[in-house]
Each structure stands twice: as structure tokens, then as C-alpha cells.
Design a protein around this motif. Structure first.
Motif, PDB file in Angstrom:
ATOM      1  N   THR A   1      52.980 -41.841  47.656  1.00  0.00           N
ATOM      2  CA  THR A   1      51.571 -41.816  47.268  1.00  0.00           C
ATOM      3  C   THR A   1      51.272 -43.022  46.387  1.00  0.00           C
ATOM      4  O   THR A   1      52.192 -43.648  45.832  1.00  0.00           O
ATOM      5  N   GLU A   2      50.015 -43.329  46.242  1.00  0.00           N
ATOM      6  CA  GLU A   2      49.600 -44.427  45.372  1.00  0.00           C
ATOM      7  C   GLU A   2      50.086 -44.193  43.940  1.00  0.00           C
ATOM      8  O   GLU A   2      50.545 -45.114  43.269  1.00  0.00           O
ATOM      9  N   GLU A   3      50.027 -42.956  43.500  1.00  0.00           N
ATOM     10  CA  GLU A   3      50.467 -42.611  42.159  1.00  0.00           C
ATOM     11  C   GLU A   3      51.972 -42.831  41.986  1.00  0.00           C
ATOM     12  O   GLU A   3      52.429 -43.293  40.941  1.00  0.00           O
ATOM     13  N   GLN A   4      52.757 -42.493  43.004  1.00  0.00           N
ATOM     14  CA  GLN A   4      54.196 -42.699  42.940  1.00  0.00           C
ATOM     15  C   GLN A   4      54.539 -44.189  42.860  1.00  0.00           C
ATOM     16  O   GLN A   4      55.427 -44.577  42.099  1.00  0.00           O
ATOM     17  N   VAL A   5      53.844 -44.994  43.619  1.00  0.00           N
ATOM     18  CA  VAL A   5      54.079 -46.436  43.595  1.00  0.00           C
ATOM     19  C   VAL A   5      53.716 -46.999  42.228  1.00  0.00           C
ATOM     20  O   VAL A   5      54.478 -47.779  41.635  1.00  0.00           O
ATOM     21  N   GLU A   6      52.571 -46.606  41.692  1.00  0.00           N
ATOM     22  CA  GLU A   6      52.143 -47.079  40.375  1.00  0.00           C
ATOM     23  C   GLU A   6      53.135 -46.668  39.287  1.00  0.00           C
ATOM     24  O   GLU A   6      53.455 -47.464  38.407  1.00  0.00           O
ATOM     25  N   GLU A   7      53.638 -45.450  39.354  1.00  0.00           N
ATOM     26  CA  GLU A   7      54.613 -44.974  38.370  1.00  0.00           C
ATOM     27  C   GLU A   7      55.901 -45.791  38.445  1.00  0.00           C
ATOM     28  O   GLU A   7      56.469 -46.164  37.423  1.00  0.00           O
TER      29      GLU A   7
ATOM     30  N   GLU B   1      57.776 -48.124  35.630  1.00  0.00           N
ATOM     31  CA  GLU B   1      59.182 -47.967  35.257  1.00  0.00           C
ATOM     32  C   GLU B   1      59.931 -49.293  35.342  1.00  0.00           C
ATOM     33  O   GLU B   1      60.681 -49.661  34.430  1.00  0.00           O
ATOM     34  N   VAL B   2      59.733 -50.020  36.441  1.00  0.00           N
ATOM     35  CA  VAL B   2      60.406 -51.311  36.623  1.00  0.00           C
ATOM     36  C   VAL B   2      59.926 -52.298  35.567  1.00  0.00           C
ATOM     37  O   VAL B   2      60.726 -53.045  34.986  1.00  0.00           O
ATOM     38  N   ALA B   3      58.628 -52.307  35.289  1.00  0.00           N
ATOM     39  CA  ALA B   3      58.076 -53.208  34.276  1.00  0.00           C
ATOM     40  C   ALA B   3      58.669 -52.913  32.902  1.00  0.00           C
ATOM     41  O   ALA B   3      58.993 -53.837  32.146  1.00  0.00           O
ATOM     42  N   ALA B   4      58.855 -51.653  32.576  1.00  0.00           N
ATOM     43  CA  ALA B   4      59.448 -51.276  31.287  1.00  0.00           C
ATOM     44  C   ALA B   4      60.900 -51.757  31.211  1.00  0.00           C
ATOM     45  O   ALA B   4      61.336 -52.276  30.173  1.00  0.00           O
ATOM     46  N   GLU B   5      61.647 -51.618  32.301  1.00  0.00           N
ATOM     47  CA  GLU B   5      63.030 -52.092  32.336  1.00  0.00           C
ATOM     48  C   GLU B   5      63.089 -53.612  32.158  1.00  0.00           C
ATOM     49  O   GLU B   5      63.921 -54.121  31.395  1.00  0.00           O
ATOM     50  N   ILE B   6      62.217 -54.323  32.851  1.00  0.00           N
ATOM     51  CA  ILE B   6      62.176 -55.784  32.747  1.00  0.00           C
ATOM     52  C   ILE B   6      61.786 -56.194  31.336  1.00  0.00           C
ATOM     53  O   ILE B   6      62.394 -57.103  30.758  1.00  0.00           O
ATOM     54  N   SER B   7      60.792 -55.542  30.770  1.00  0.00           N
ATOM     55  CA  SER B   7      60.335 -55.862  29.415  1.00  0.00           C
ATOM     56  C   SER B   7      61.475 -55.703  28.407  1.00  0.00           C
ATOM     57  O   SER B   7      61.639 -56.539  27.512  1.00  0.00           O
ATOM     58  N   GLU B   8      62.244 -54.654  28.554  1.00  0.00           N
ATOM     59  CA  GLU B   8      63.361 -54.410  27.638  1.00  0.00           C
ATOM     60  C   GLU B   8      64.474 -55.439  27.839  1.00  0.00           C
ATOM     61  O   GLU B   8      64.980 -56.011  26.878  1.00  0.00           O
TER      62      GLU B   8
ATOM     63  N   LEU C   1      53.429 -58.387  42.699  1.00  0.00           N
ATOM     64  CA  LEU C   1      53.709 -59.153  41.481  1.00  0.00           C
ATOM     65  C   LEU C   1      52.561 -59.064  40.475  1.00  0.00           C
ATOM     66  O   LEU C   1      52.793 -59.022  39.273  1.00  0.00           O
ATOM     67  N   THR C   2      51.339 -59.026  40.953  1.00  0.00           N
ATOM     68  CA  THR C   2      50.193 -58.887  40.059  1.00  0.00           C
ATOM     69  C   THR C   2      50.246 -57.544  39.329  1.00  0.00           C
ATOM     70  O   THR C   2      50.078 -57.483  38.114  1.00  0.00           O
ATOM     71  N   ALA C   3      50.497 -56.484  40.063  1.00  0.00           N
ATOM     72  CA  ALA C   3      50.584 -55.153  39.450  1.00  0.00           C
ATOM     73  C   ALA C   3      51.751 -55.096  38.470  1.00  0.00           C
ATOM     74  O   ALA C   3      51.623 -54.547  37.370  1.00  0.00           O
ATOM     75  N   LEU C   4      52.872 -55.692  38.835  1.00  0.00           N
ATOM     76  CA  LEU C   4      54.046 -55.697  37.968  1.00  0.00           C
ATOM     77  C   LEU C   4      53.782 -56.504  36.700  1.00  0.00           C
ATOM     78  O   LEU C   4      54.067 -56.042  35.595  1.00  0.00           O
TER      79      LEU C   4
ATOM     80  N   ARG D   1      51.050 -57.140  35.200  1.00  0.00           N
ATOM     81  CA  ARG D   1      50.116 -56.439  34.310  1.00  0.00           C
ATOM     82  C   ARG D   1      50.805 -55.400  33.453  1.00  0.00           C
ATOM     83  O   ARG D   1      50.366 -55.109  32.342  1.00  0.00           O
ATOM     84  N   GLU D   2      51.866 -54.823  33.952  1.00  0.00           N
ATOM     85  CA  GLU D   2      52.561 -53.750  33.236  1.00  0.00           C
ATOM     86  C   GLU D   2      53.675 -54.273  32.324  1.00  0.00           C
ATOM     87  O   GLU D   2      54.127 -53.549  31.436  1.00  0.00           O
ATOM     88  N   ILE D   3      54.153 -55.482  32.548  1.00  0.00           N
ATOM     89  CA  ILE D   3      55.226 -56.041  31.716  1.00  0.00           C
ATOM     90  C   ILE D   3      54.659 -56.350  30.341  1.00  0.00           C
ATOM     91  O   ILE D   3      53.578 -56.922  30.210  1.00  0.00           O
ATOM     92  N   GLU D   4      55.393 -55.970  29.312  1.00  0.00           N
ATOM     93  CA  GLU D   4      54.897 -56.063  27.932  1.00  0.00           C
ATOM     94  C   GLU D   4      55.249 -57.371  27.228  1.00  0.00           C
ATOM     95  O   GLU D   4      54.907 -57.546  26.072  1.00  0.00           O
ATOM     96  N   ILE D   5      55.952 -58.280  27.898  1.00  0.00           N
ATOM     97  CA  ILE D   5      56.323 -59.555  27.286  1.00  0.00           C
ATOM     98  C   ILE D   5      55.586 -60.670  28.028  1.00  0.00           C
ATOM     99  O   ILE D   5      55.100 -60.455  29.142  1.00  0.00           O
TER     100      ILE D   5
END
Length: 64
Positions: free
Chosen positions: A15-21, A25-32, A52-55, A57-61
Motif C-alpha cells: 500500500t502507499e502507506e507501507q511504502v511511505e513507512e 525507516e530507511v531515511a532514519a537508518e541513513i540519518s543515523e 530519491l525525492t521522497a527519501l 525529504r525524510e533524511i534528517e541530515i
């Protein structure tokens, strides 16, 4: 008769929600993992710009 521009969907794998979640998760791992380091995102496949655009946006660094 089916319109070739809009083929029928047999089933939805994710689902769209599963992909966004998962992107979050991947963005949080990359940020850390890359905190305090330079990070460049490079897309090599056709259409990867959307992922890549969606990713990015979620990366915190900072991202280049």
C-alpha cells in the motif's frame, strides 16, 4: 475492452502507506549512519527521482 493506457491492477503488493513507512525507516537508518558525514544521493535508474525525492525529504541530515 480494457484501455491499454490504464491496465487493470491484478493485486496491490504494497500500500502507499507501507511504502511511505519503509521510506521513513530507511531515511532514519541513513540519518543515523551518516550523521556528521557528507551524504550524496545518486539515482541511476529511470524513474528513481521520485524515490530519491521522497527519501531525501525524510533524511534528517544535509543531503547533496
Amino acid at each position: 475492452m480494457t484501455n491499454p493506457a490504464q491496465p487493470e491492477i491484478e493485486r496491490v503488493l504494497f500500500t502507499e502507506e507501507q511504502v511511505e513507512e519503509r521510506i521513513r525507516e530507511v531515511a532514519a537508518e541513513i540519518s543515523e549512519k551518516y550523521r556528521g558525514r557528507d551524504l550524496k544521493l545518486i539515482g541511476v535508474l529511470k524513474g528513481s527521482v521520485f524515490f530519491l525525492t521522497a527519501l531525501a525529504r525524510e533524511i534528517e541530515i544535509p543531503v547533496k
